[in-house]
Write a protein that holds these residues in place. Structure first.
Motif, PDB file in Angstrom:
ATOM      1  N   GLY A  10       0.820  -1.210   0.000  1.00 25.54           N
ATOM      2  CA  GLY A  10       0.000   0.000   0.000  1.00 25.54           C
ATOM      3  C   GLY A  10       0.851   1.256   0.000  1.00 25.54           C
ATOM      4  N   VAL A  11       1.937   1.231   0.758  1.00 25.69           N
ATOM      5  CA  VAL A  11       2.874   2.361   0.762  1.00 25.69           C
ATOM      6  C   VAL A  11       3.492   2.527  -0.627  1.00 25.69           C
ATOM      7  CG1 VAL A  11       5.049   3.221   1.714  1.00 25.69           C
ATOM      8  CG2 VAL A  11       3.340   2.201   3.237  1.00 25.69           C
ATOM      9  N   LEU A  12       3.853   1.411  -1.232  1.00 25.15           N
ATOM     10  CA  LEU A  12       4.431   1.476  -2.581  1.00 25.15           C
ATOM     11  C   LEU A  12       3.414   1.967  -3.607  1.00 25.15           C
ATOM     12  CD1 LEU A  12       6.604  -1.757  -2.535  1.00 25.15           C
ATOM     13  CD2 LEU A  12       7.422   0.601  -2.726  1.00 25.15           C
ATOM     14  N   GLU A  13       2.132   1.728  -3.342  1.00 26.74           N
ATOM     15  CA  GLU A  13       1.118   2.280  -4.242  1.00 26.74           C
ATOM     16  C   GLU A  13       1.166   3.811  -4.216  1.00 26.74           C
ATOM     17  OE1 GLU A  13      -3.615   2.593  -5.224  1.00 26.74           O
ATOM     18  OE2 GLU A  13      -3.000   1.709  -3.322  1.00 26.74           O
ATOM     19  N   ALA A  14       1.323   4.367  -3.019  1.00 23.94           N
ATOM     20  CA  ALA A  14       1.434   5.820  -2.912  1.00 23.94           C
ATOM     21  C   ALA A  14       2.685   6.323  -3.629  1.00 23.94           C
ATOM     22  CB  ALA A  14       1.458   6.244  -1.442  1.00 23.94           C
ATOM     23  N   LEU A  41       6.570  -3.886  -7.650  1.00 21.10           N
ATOM     24  CA  LEU A  41       6.675  -4.367  -6.269  1.00 21.10           C
ATOM     25  C   LEU A  41       5.332  -4.283  -5.542  1.00 21.10           C
ATOM     26  CD1 LEU A  41      10.121  -2.817  -5.249  1.00 21.10           C
ATOM     27  CD2 LEU A  41       9.615  -5.221  -5.771  1.00 21.10           C
ATOM     28  N   SER A  42       4.591  -3.210  -5.771  1.00 19.97           N
ATOM     29  CA  SER A  42       3.298  -3.039  -5.126  1.00 19.97           C
ATOM     30  C   SER A  42       2.305  -4.110  -5.572  1.00 19.97           C
ATOM     31  CB  SER A  42       2.747  -1.638  -5.428  1.00 19.97           C
ATOM     32  OG  SER A  42       1.490  -1.461  -4.838  1.00 19.97           O
ATOM     33  N   MET A  43       2.227  -4.334  -6.866  1.00 20.33           N
ATOM     34  CA  MET A  43       1.311  -5.351  -7.396  1.00 20.33           C
ATOM     35  C   MET A  43       1.735  -6.756  -6.955  1.00 20.33           C
ATOM     36  SD  MET A  43      -1.178  -4.155  -9.142  1.00 20.33           S
ATOM     37  CE  MET A  43      -1.662  -2.595  -9.842  1.00 20.33           C
ATOM     38  N   GLY A  44       3.031  -7.008  -6.958  1.00 21.20           N
ATOM     39  CA  GLY A  44       3.523  -8.308  -6.505  1.00 21.20           C
ATOM     40  C   GLY A  44       3.185  -8.560  -5.048  1.00 21.20           C
ATOM     41  N   GLY A  45       3.334  -7.540  -4.217  1.00 24.27           N
ATOM     42  CA  GLY A  45       2.987  -7.672  -2.807  1.00 24.27           C
ATOM     43  C   GLY A  45       1.500  -7.874  -2.604  1.00 24.27           C
ATOM     44  N   LEU A  46       0.690  -7.164  -3.375  1.00 20.62           N
ATOM     45  CA  LEU A  46      -0.761  -7.349  -3.292  1.00 20.62           C
ATOM     46  C   LEU A  46      -1.123  -8.778  -3.685  1.00 20.62           C
ATOM     47  CD1 LEU A  46      -3.662  -6.286  -2.930  1.00 20.62           C
ATOM     48  CD2 LEU A  46      -3.561  -5.492  -5.316  1.00 20.62           C
ATOM     49  N   ALA A  47      -0.532  -9.266  -4.753  1.00 18.99           N
ATOM     50  CA  ALA A  47      -0.805 -10.639  -5.197  1.00 18.99           C
ATOM     51  C   ALA A  47      -0.400 -11.646  -4.118  1.00 18.99           C
ATOM     52  CB  ALA A  47      -0.063 -10.918  -6.504  1.00 18.99           C
ATOM     53  N   TYR A  48       0.737 -11.427  -3.492  1.00 17.89           N
ATOM     54  CA  TYR A  48       1.195 -12.308  -2.417  1.00 17.89           C
ATOM     55  C   TYR A  48       0.201 -12.299  -1.252  1.00 17.89           C
ATOM     56  CZ  TYR A  48       3.899 -14.088   1.497  1.00 17.89           C
ATOM     57  OH  TYR A  48       4.314 -14.806   2.598  1.00 17.89           O
ATOM     58  N   ALA A  49      -0.216 -11.113  -0.837  1.00 20.61           N
ATOM     59  CA  ALA A  49      -1.137 -10.997   0.290  1.00 20.61           C
ATOM     60  C   ALA A  49      -2.483 -11.646  -0.014  1.00 20.61           C
ATOM     61  CB  ALA A  49      -1.326  -9.528   0.665  1.00 20.61           C
ATOM     62  N   MET A  50      -2.905 -11.578  -1.267  1.00 26.00           N
ATOM     63  CA  MET A  50      -4.203 -12.145  -1.647  1.00 26.00           C
ATOM     64  C   MET A  50      -4.194 -13.672  -1.645  1.00 26.00           C
ATOM     65  SD  MET A  50      -5.459  -9.669  -4.683  1.00 26.00           S
ATOM     66  CE  MET A  50      -6.909  -8.696  -4.390  1.00 26.00           C
ATOM     67  N   ARG A  51      -3.044 -14.278  -1.495  1.00 26.37           N
ATOM     68  CA  ARG A  51      -3.004 -15.733  -1.386  1.00 26.37           C
ATOM     69  C   ARG A  51      -3.628 -16.205  -0.084  1.00 26.37           C
ATOM     70  NH1 ARG A  51       3.195 -16.445  -2.411  1.00 26.37           N
ATOM     71  NH2 ARG A  51       2.943 -18.652  -2.890  1.00 26.37           N
ATOM     72  N   THR A  52      -3.570 -15.362   0.949  1.00 28.09           N
ATOM     73  CA  THR A  52      -4.120 -15.773   2.248  1.00 28.09           C
ATOM     74  C   THR A  52      -5.214 -14.852   2.772  1.00 28.09           C
ATOM     75  OG1 THR A  52      -2.325 -14.627   3.394  1.00 28.09           O
ATOM     76  CG2 THR A  52      -2.015 -16.966   2.962  1.00 28.09           C
ATOM     77  N   PRO A  54      -8.641 -12.373   2.233  1.00 22.03           N
ATOM     78  CA  PRO A  54      -9.760 -12.256   1.301  1.00 22.03           C
ATOM     79  C   PRO A  54      -9.490 -11.150   0.270  1.00 22.03           C
ATOM     80  CG  PRO A  54     -10.543 -12.270   3.578  1.00 22.03           C
ATOM     81  CD  PRO A  54      -9.049 -12.172   3.619  1.00 22.03           C
ATOM     82  N   THR A  55      -9.856 -11.405  -0.967  1.00 20.88           N
ATOM     83  CA  THR A  55      -9.569 -10.481  -2.060  1.00 20.88           C
ATOM     84  C   THR A  55     -10.128  -9.087  -1.802  1.00 20.88           C
ATOM     85  OG1 THR A  55      -9.491 -12.274  -3.661  1.00 20.88           O
ATOM     86  CG2 THR A  55      -9.898 -10.071  -4.535  1.00 20.88           C
ATOM     87  N   GLY A  56     -11.389  -9.007  -1.431  1.00 21.35           N
ATOM     88  CA  GLY A  56     -12.015  -7.704  -1.210  1.00 21.35           C
ATOM     89  C   GLY A  56     -11.348  -6.915  -0.102  1.00 21.35           C
ATOM     90  N   THR A  57     -11.048  -7.582   0.988  1.00 19.13           N
ATOM     91  CA  THR A  57     -10.387  -6.917   2.117  1.00 19.13           C
ATOM     92  C   THR A  57      -8.991  -6.458   1.730  1.00 19.13           C
ATOM     93  OG1 THR A  57     -11.638  -8.229   3.715  1.00 19.13           O
ATOM     94  CG2 THR A  57      -9.592  -7.238   4.496  1.00 19.13           C
ATOM     95  N   ALA A  58      -8.229  -7.351   1.104  1.00 23.41           N
ATOM     96  CA  ALA A  58      -6.855  -7.000   0.725  1.00 23.41           C
ATOM     97  C   ALA A  58      -6.851  -5.819  -0.234  1.00 23.41           C
ATOM     98  CB  ALA A  58      -6.157  -8.210   0.090  1.00 23.41           C
ATOM     99  N   TYR A  59      -7.715  -5.856  -1.219  1.00 22.74           N
ATOM    100  CA  TYR A  59      -7.740  -4.778  -2.203  1.00 22.74           C
ATOM    101  C   TYR A  59      -8.176  -3.456  -1.566  1.00 22.74           C
ATOM    102  CZ  TYR A  59      -8.629  -2.111  -6.407  1.00 22.74           C
ATOM    103  OH  TYR A  59      -8.613  -1.140  -7.364  1.00 22.74           O
ATOM    104  N   ALA A  60      -9.196  -3.499  -0.738  1.00 28.22           N
ATOM    105  CA  ALA A  60      -9.671  -2.269  -0.091  1.00 28.22           C
ATOM    106  C   ALA A  60      -8.597  -1.664   0.812  1.00 28.22           C
ATOM    107  CB  ALA A  60     -10.937  -2.562   0.715  1.00 28.22           C
ATOM    108  N   VAL A  61      -7.906  -2.491   1.554  1.00 25.09           N
ATOM    109  CA  VAL A  61      -6.841  -1.991   2.434  1.00 25.09           C
ATOM    110  C   VAL A  61      -5.699  -1.417   1.602  1.00 25.09           C
ATOM    111  CG1 VAL A  61      -5.066  -2.708   4.092  1.00 25.09           C
ATOM    112  CG2 VAL A  61      -7.438  -3.471   4.377  1.00 25.09           C
ATOM    113  N   TRP A  62      -5.309  -2.120   0.552  1.00 24.80           N
ATOM    114  CA  TRP A  62      -4.224  -1.670  -0.331  1.00 24.80           C
ATOM    115  C   TRP A  62      -4.549  -0.311  -0.942  1.00 24.80           C
ATOM    116  CZ3 TRP A  62      -4.143  -1.568  -5.899  1.00 24.80           C
ATOM    117  CH2 TRP A  62      -2.876  -1.462  -6.468  1.00 24.80           C
ATOM    118  N   VAL A  63      -5.741  -0.196  -1.506  1.00 27.61           N
ATOM    119  CA  VAL A  63      -6.159   1.075  -2.119  1.00 27.61           C
ATOM    120  C   VAL A  63      -6.269   2.165  -1.070  1.00 27.61           C
ATOM    121  CG1 VAL A  63      -8.081   2.253  -3.256  1.00 27.61           C
ATOM    122  CG2 VAL A  63      -7.313   0.040  -4.097  1.00 27.61           C
TER     123      VAL A  63
END
Length: 104
Positions: A10-14, A41-52, A54-63
């Motif tokens: 999320g920081v890398l997204e900023a 790096l940001s997208m890779g980290g998001l993809a990694y986090a989404m392995r465990t 929930p997709t909606g939660t991970a994406y909302a927190v990341w954004v």
């Protein structure tokens, strides 16, 4: 571990969002390189986090993290005005992120 990676992503997204604005349409090499590296790096980290997580939660927190930090940086650097309304709405976004973490 997934939450730590998600927060860093999320920081890398900023970082990439800010670099994108400074790249002036990819015409400036420095910000364009920062944008590219931070984006991957940001997208890779998001993809990694989404392995465990929930997709909606991970994406909302990341954004939410990325958007909040991008606006805060813009206000601190003087490119966007600091107003009471902006601060209140940023706090609402942040409280939503914390709330999603607490209920996950």
């Amino acid at each position: 571990m997934a939450w730590i990676v998600l927060v860093i992503s999320g920081v890398l997204e900023a970082v990439w969002a800010t670099a994108l604005g400074r790249s002036e349409g990819f015409s400036r090499p420095g910000p364009t390189i920062v944008f590219s590296v931070a984006l991957v790096l940001s997208m890779g980290g998001l993809a990694y986090a989404m392995r465990t997580l929930p997709t909606g939660t991970a994406y909302a927190v990341w954004v939410g993290i990325g958007a909040s930090l991008t606006v805060v940086y813009a206000m601190v650097s003087g490119t966007e005005p600091v107003t009471l309304a902006r601060v209140v709405f940023l706090l609402l976004i942040i409280s939503g992120i914390v709330g999603l973490k607490l209920v996950s």
